[in-house]
Design a protein around this motif. Structure first.
Motif, mmCIF file in Angstrom:
data_model
loop_
_atom_site.group_PDB
_atom_site.id
_atom_site.type_symbol
_atom_site.label_atom_id
_atom_site.label_comp_id
_atom_site.label_asym_id
_atom_site.label_seq_id
_atom_site.Cartn_x
_atom_site.Cartn_y
_atom_site.Cartn_z
ATOM 1 N N LYS A 31 0.882 -1.321 -0.190
ATOM 2 C CA LYS A 31 -0.035 0.043 0.027
ATOM 3 C C LYS A 31 0.792 1.145 -0.105
ATOM 4 C CE LYS A 31 -2.990 -2.342 3.273
ATOM 5 N NZ LYS A 31 -3.412 -2.668 4.428
ATOM 6 N N ALA A 32 0.533 2.196 -0.666
ATOM 7 C CA ALA A 32 1.086 3.395 -0.843
ATOM 8 C C ALA A 32 0.123 4.804 -0.692
ATOM 9 C CB ALA A 32 1.960 3.537 -1.985
ATOM 10 N N TYR A 33 0.351 5.645 -0.070
ATOM 11 C CA TYR A 33 -0.795 6.777 0.231
ATOM 12 C C TYR A 33 -0.522 8.083 -0.802
ATOM 13 C CZ TYR A 33 -2.275 3.495 3.485
ATOM 14 O OH TYR A 33 -2.631 2.157 4.017
ATOM 15 N N ASP A 34 0.568 7.934 -1.430
ATOM 16 C CA ASP A 34 0.510 9.093 -2.403
ATOM 17 C C ASP A 34 1.539 8.726 -3.598
ATOM 18 O OD1 ASP A 34 3.416 9.716 -1.760
ATOM 19 O OD2 ASP A 34 2.691 10.775 -0.032
ATOM 20 N N GLY A 35 1.834 9.171 -4.659
ATOM 21 C CA GLY A 35 2.500 8.962 -5.865
ATOM 22 C C GLY A 35 4.146 8.877 -5.306
ATOM 23 N N LYS A 36 4.593 9.428 -4.455
ATOM 24 C CA LYS A 36 6.008 9.341 -4.135
ATOM 25 C C LYS A 36 6.240 8.154 -3.280
ATOM 26 C CE LYS A 36 9.443 12.166 -1.822
ATOM 27 N NZ LYS A 36 10.051 13.190 -1.221
ATOM 28 N N GLN A 37 5.340 7.616 -2.416
ATOM 29 C CA GLN A 37 5.340 6.223 -1.899
ATOM 30 C C GLN A 37 5.262 5.356 -2.924
ATOM 31 O OE1 GLN A 37 2.487 6.114 1.311
ATOM 32 N NE2 GLN A 37 3.545 7.721 2.633
ATOM 33 N N GLY A 38 4.479 5.543 -3.917
ATOM 34 C CA GLY A 38 4.322 4.751 -4.834
ATOM 35 C C GLY A 38 5.703 4.158 -5.907
ATOM 36 N N ILE A 39 6.132 5.334 -5.975
ATOM 37 C CA ILE A 39 7.472 5.094 -6.504
ATOM 38 C C ILE A 39 8.604 4.487 -5.748
ATOM 39 C CG2 ILE A 39 9.515 6.449 -7.419
ATOM 40 C CD1 ILE A 39 7.363 8.557 -8.688
ATOM 41 N N ALA A 40 8.404 4.635 -4.586
ATOM 42 C CA ALA A 40 9.395 4.068 -3.704
ATOM 43 C C ALA A 40 8.892 2.372 -3.192
ATOM 44 C CB ALA A 40 9.455 4.646 -2.422
ATOM 45 N N ALA A 41 7.839 2.479 -3.577
ATOM 46 C CA ALA A 41 7.237 0.883 -3.470
ATOM 47 C C ALA A 41 7.524 0.275 -4.539
ATOM 48 C CB ALA A 41 5.648 0.874 -3.094
ATOM 49 N N LEU A 42 7.852 0.523 -5.818
ATOM 50 C CA LEU A 42 8.207 -0.209 -6.987
ATOM 51 C C LEU A 42 9.423 -0.957 -6.838
ATOM 52 C CD1 LEU A 42 7.601 2.501 -9.972
ATOM 53 C CD2 LEU A 42 6.239 0.544 -9.283
ATOM 54 N N GLU A 43 10.304 -0.595 -5.746
ATOM 55 C CA GLU A 43 11.466 -1.257 -5.739
ATOM 56 C C GLU A 43 11.314 -2.678 -5.158
ATOM 57 O OE1 GLU A 43 14.411 -0.345 -6.836
ATOM 58 O OE2 GLU A 43 13.432 1.345 -7.572
ATOM 59 N N GLU A 44 10.061 -2.700 -4.344
ATOM 60 C CA GLU A 44 9.622 -4.019 -3.799
ATOM 61 C C GLU A 44 8.858 -5.043 -4.578
ATOM 62 O OE1 GLU A 44 7.531 -3.094 -0.289
ATOM 63 O OE2 GLU A 44 8.665 -1.462 0.095
ATOM 64 N N GLY A 45 8.974 -4.801 -5.903
ATOM 65 C CA GLY A 45 8.150 -5.449 -7.011
ATOM 66 C C GLY A 45 8.933 -6.665 -7.285
ATOM 67 N N PRO A 46 8.772 -7.357 -8.302
ATOM 68 C CA PRO A 46 7.785 -7.082 -9.375
ATOM 69 C C PRO A 46 6.322 -7.292 -8.919
ATOM 70 C CG PRO A 46 8.745 -9.215 -9.802
ATOM 71 C CD PRO A 46 9.289 -8.616 -8.660
ATOM 72 N N TYR A 47 5.428 -6.512 -9.541
ATOM 73 C CA TYR A 47 4.112 -6.552 -9.194
ATOM 74 C C TYR A 47 3.300 -7.071 -10.460
ATOM 75 C CZ TYR A 47 5.048 -3.560 -5.487
ATOM 76 O OH TYR A 47 5.678 -3.092 -4.245
ATOM 77 N N ALA A 48 2.045 -7.976 -10.240
ATOM 78 C CA ALA A 48 1.451 -8.790 -11.251
ATOM 79 C C ALA A 48 0.339 -7.695 -11.773
ATOM 80 C CB ALA A 48 0.441 -9.872 -10.509
ATOM 81 N N ILE A 49 0.055 -6.583 -10.982
ATOM 82 C CA ILE A 49 -0.806 -5.496 -11.066
ATOM 83 C C ILE A 49 -0.373 -4.335 -10.428
ATOM 84 C CG2 ILE A 49 -2.685 -6.371 -9.702
ATOM 85 C CD1 ILE A 49 -4.630 -5.568 -12.199
ATOM 86 N N ILE A 50 -0.871 -3.137 -10.735
ATOM 87 C CA ILE A 50 -0.721 -1.803 -9.958
ATOM 88 C C ILE A 50 -1.917 -1.042 -10.204
ATOM 89 C CG2 ILE A 50 0.516 0.497 -9.767
ATOM 90 C CD1 ILE A 50 2.882 -0.907 -10.775
ATOM 91 N N PHE A 51 -2.564 -0.716 -9.058
ATOM 92 C CA PHE A 51 -3.654 0.275 -9.219
ATOM 93 C C PHE A 51 -3.593 1.660 -8.662
ATOM 94 C CE2 PHE A 51 -5.546 -4.063 -8.818
ATOM 95 C CZ PHE A 51 -6.570 -4.027 -9.399
ATOM 96 N N ALA A 52 -3.640 2.707 -9.071
ATOM 97 C CA ALA A 52 -3.252 4.083 -8.877
ATOM 98 C C ALA A 52 -4.180 5.252 -9.318
ATOM 99 C CB ALA A 52 -1.829 4.490 -9.303
ATOM 100 N N GLU A 53 -4.453 6.065 -8.289
ATOM 101 C CA GLU A 53 -5.450 7.064 -8.366
ATOM 102 C C GLU A 53 -5.007 8.189 -9.341
ATOM 103 O OE1 GLU A 53 -8.427 9.736 -8.718
ATOM 104 O OE2 GLU A 53 -8.798 8.158 -7.116
ATOM 105 N N LEU A 54 -5.726 8.646 -10.254
ATOM 106 C CA LEU A 54 -5.100 9.711 -11.058
ATOM 107 C C LEU A 54 -4.775 11.336 -10.273
ATOM 108 C CD1 LEU A 54 -7.199 9.290 -14.084
ATOM 109 C CD2 LEU A 54 -5.010 8.976 -14.071
ATOM 110 N N VAL A 55 -5.593 11.322 -9.126
ATOM 111 C CA VAL A 55 -5.386 12.749 -8.610
ATOM 112 C C VAL A 55 -4.651 12.354 -7.290
ATOM 113 C CG1 VAL A 55 -6.428 14.684 -7.404
ATOM 114 C CG2 VAL A 55 -7.335 13.834 -9.705
ATOM 115 N N MET A 56 -3.391 12.549 -7.022
ATOM 116 C CA MET A 56 -2.713 12.386 -5.714
ATOM 117 C C MET A 56 -1.781 13.376 -5.426
ATOM 118 S SD MET A 56 -1.671 8.165 -6.099
ATOM 119 C CE MET A 56 -0.750 8.517 -7.594
ATOM 120 N N PRO A 57 -1.390 13.527 -4.070
ATOM 121 C CA PRO A 57 -0.491 14.638 -3.671
ATOM 122 C C PRO A 57 1.085 14.137 -4.134
ATOM 123 C CG PRO A 57 -1.122 13.477 -1.832
ATOM 124 C CD PRO A 57 -2.028 12.875 -2.952
#
Length: 113
Positions: A31-57
């Protein structure tokens, strides 16, 4: 084999809701709560699928998707854009940078008299 999913959204309750659904279907969810956290979480992949909101801080959804496409050189895994506004849903998926668009509604409770 463990399937991993990444959920990125600034709405805490929606992240928890979607993560619970994915976990019931056998996914290990990051889980990530903004786009910056999402980018950091990519290092923990690989992911089978990613869900992300268009409007994030910090980093919005389009920037996040663009970063993913550059980092992984194209369509490496499905990306699902989440949108709570009608205007964003009118955009072309290629323009957004996602593979799928999932409109979501925010639940609002009304007091009964």
């Amino acid at each position: 084999m463990i399937r991993k999913a990444l959920v990125v959204d600034s709405d805490f309750f929606f992240v928890e809701f979607l993560a619970a659904l994915l976990e019931k279907r056998g996914y290990q969810v990051r889980k990530a709560y903004d786009g910056k956290q999402g980018i950091a979480a990519l290092e923990e992949g690989p992911y089978a699928i990613i869900f992300a909101e268009l409007v994030m801080p910090k980093v919005n959804g389009r920037q996040f998707f663009e970063f993913i496409r550059r980092k992984f050189n194209g369509p490496y895994f499905p990306i699902v854009a989440l949108s709570g506004t009608v205007i964003e849903q009118m955009d072309d998926l290629d323009e957004i940078g996602a593979d799928y668009l999932f409109p979501r509604v925010r639940l609002i409770s009304y007091p009964f008299n």
